[in-house]
Design an enzyme around this catalytic site. Structure first.
Site, PDB file in Angstrom:
ATOM      1  N   ARG A  27      53.323  33.531 -19.380  1.00  0.00           N
ATOM      2  CA  ARG A  27      52.570  32.510 -18.310  1.00  0.00           C
ATOM      3  C   ARG A  27      52.480  33.574 -17.157  1.00  0.00           C
ATOM      4  O   ARG A  27      52.577  33.166 -15.915  1.00  0.00           O
ATOM      5  CB  ARG A  27      53.367  31.523 -17.738  1.00  0.00           C
ATOM      6  N   ARG A  31      50.485  29.676 -11.682  1.00  0.00           N
ATOM      7  CA  ARG A  31      50.285  29.203 -10.243  1.00  0.00           C
ATOM      8  C   ARG A  31      51.193  30.077  -8.895  1.00  0.00           C
ATOM      9  O   ARG A  31      50.883  29.722  -7.930  1.00  0.00           O
ATOM     10  CB  ARG A  31      51.009  27.770 -10.274  1.00  0.00           C
ATOM     11  N   ARG A  40      41.528  27.338 -10.386  1.00  0.00           N
ATOM     12  CA  ARG A  40      42.124  26.140 -10.774  1.00  0.00           C
ATOM     13  C   ARG A  40      41.327  25.012  -9.866  1.00  0.00           C
ATOM     14  O   ARG A  40      40.893  23.894 -10.427  1.00  0.00           O
ATOM     15  CB  ARG A  40      43.621  25.987 -11.038  1.00  0.00           C
ATOM     16  N   ASP A  77      46.521  26.753 -23.348  1.00  0.00           N
ATOM     17  CA  ASP A  77      47.587  25.395 -23.471  1.00  0.00           C
ATOM     18  C   ASP A  77      47.979  25.249 -24.864  1.00  0.00           C
ATOM     19  O   ASP A  77      47.047  25.158 -25.923  1.00  0.00           O
ATOM     20  CB  ASP A  77      47.401  24.439 -22.749  1.00  0.00           C
ATOM     21  N   TYR A 154      55.578  17.027 -28.854  1.00  0.00           N
ATOM     22  CA  TYR A 154      54.692  16.417 -27.955  1.00  0.00           C
ATOM     23  C   TYR A 154      54.008  15.367 -28.578  1.00  0.00           C
ATOM     24  O   TYR A 154      53.624  14.135 -28.146  1.00  0.00           O
ATOM     25  CB  TYR A 154      53.800  17.319 -27.248  1.00  0.00           C
TER      26      TYR A 154
END
Length: 358
Positions: A27, A31, A40, A77, A154
């Protein structure tokens, strides 16, 4: 095709000598970087960012502009694959990823089909090609996917879960349906990763984020065997260059020997296992990637250096077979300058260790 100018990452995965221990971060485009947050914001949403090859390229390169990292990883992703399978991925504000059509009915599970990566996931392939061009042979590009079991979590739950009760109920009540989901997903991931390799990825990684939550027997049956199937089906060489594969099961330290035996080139480690012990257990069968606790990066730069050196010392002597990384993804709250301290320590101290060994 020649290797990148800095090929230490590929060399380490292939257990060839390196002049320092290579480093990248799970990652690493995220952020915690203000420049990422700006991009973003321009994209309008996380999904727009993933599906715009130009913007995906931009954020992939941002950490490399800031830090002396040894590899880039495609910005995407893991849930792009089930989205391409028609489950309707969306991101609810403050709730993370969700699917409009989770797999609960038998007819929907039986209808599941492998998507064409060049059609349904063309934006990912375009992103890979654009990133490779932009890197200009400086460092290698890593492609990736979620593992079949993690993706299935998921797909069945419809999003994140505290206990994955729907998945585990299906495992024990209807293993036939679970195996069908996993089989189609494994074929989808194999096709997806091979398309990334054809588009320019120079190594690939399988993220098994939830496999560690299975029992030992269930892990072998519902996670590991499907990752082995993917590894068996991957393109191993392109343009005369070996394409290494990394398998990472968070919480998988109990099963290191089994993971190392599936044919991958490297095993990723979370922070709960000593990397020296892991090295003793797997021998020279695979390279190891890891495994600093991501929360160490909240400490002072001096403490970060101490903890990074512990990982390098624990791995032990030699000039190959170790890719330094965190034991999981970097936190969005990490101070960016603390990453600088980590990168500088790993590079300088690993060179010191090599010099002492001569």
């Amino acid at each position: 095709m020649t290797r990148p100018r800095n090929d230490n990452f590929l060399r380490a995965l292939l257990k060839e000598p390196t002049d320092h221990t290579p480093l990248w971060l799970m990652r690493q485009a995220g952020r915690y970087l203000p420049e990422y947050c700006e991009t973003r914001k321009r994209a309008g949403s996380f999904l727009n960012l993933c599906k715009n090859p130009g913007l995906a390229c931009e954020v992939t390169l941002q950490p490399l502009a800031r830090y002396n990292l040894d590899a880039a990883i495609l910005f995407s992703d893991i849930l792009t694959v089930p989205d391409a399978m028609g489950l309707g991925l969306y991101f609810a504000e403050g709730e993370g990823p969700k699917f409009e059509r989770p797999l609960r009915e038998e007819w929907a599970i039986r209808d599941l089909a492998v998507p064409d990566p060049y059609t349904h996931l063309k934006y990912v392939m375009d992103g890979v090609s654009e990133i490779r061009r932009a890197l200009n042979n400086s460092v290698p590009l890593i492609g990736f996917s979620g593992s079949p079991y993690t993706l299935s979590c998921y797909m069945v739950e419809g999003g994140s879960s505290d206990d994955y009760r729907n998945v585990k109920t299906m495992i024990y009540d209807r293993p036939d349906l679970m195996h069908h989901i996993l089989s189609v997903t494994a074929d989808s991931v194999t096709s997806y990763l091979n398309a990334q390799i054809e588009s320019g990825a120079q190594a690939v990684m399988i993220f098994d984020s939830w496999g560690g939550g299975l029992s030992a027997a269930a892990y072998q049956e519902f996670s590991l065997q499907y990752m082995q199937r993917i590894v068996d089906g991957l393109i191993k060489e392109k343009d005369g260059q070996r394409i290494p594969s990394i398998v990472f099961t968070k919480g998988g330290g109990l099963w290191l020997e089994s993971i190392a035996a599936i044919g991958c080139d490297a095993v990723g480690l979370d922070w709960t296992i000593d990397i020296g012990e892991a090295r003793r257990r797997v021998g020279d069968k695979v390279a190891l990637q890891g495994n600093l606790d991501p929360n160490v990066l909240f400490a002072s730069p001096e403490k970060i250096a101490v903890e990074a050196k512990k990982v390098l010392d624990s791995y032990g002597p030699g000039d190959t077979g170790h890719v330094f990384n965190l034991g999981h993804g970097i936190s969005q709250f990490t101070p960016p300058d603390h990453v600088t301290a980590l990168v500088e320590t790993v590079h300088s101290y690993s060179k010191e260790l090599r010099a002492k060994a001569v």
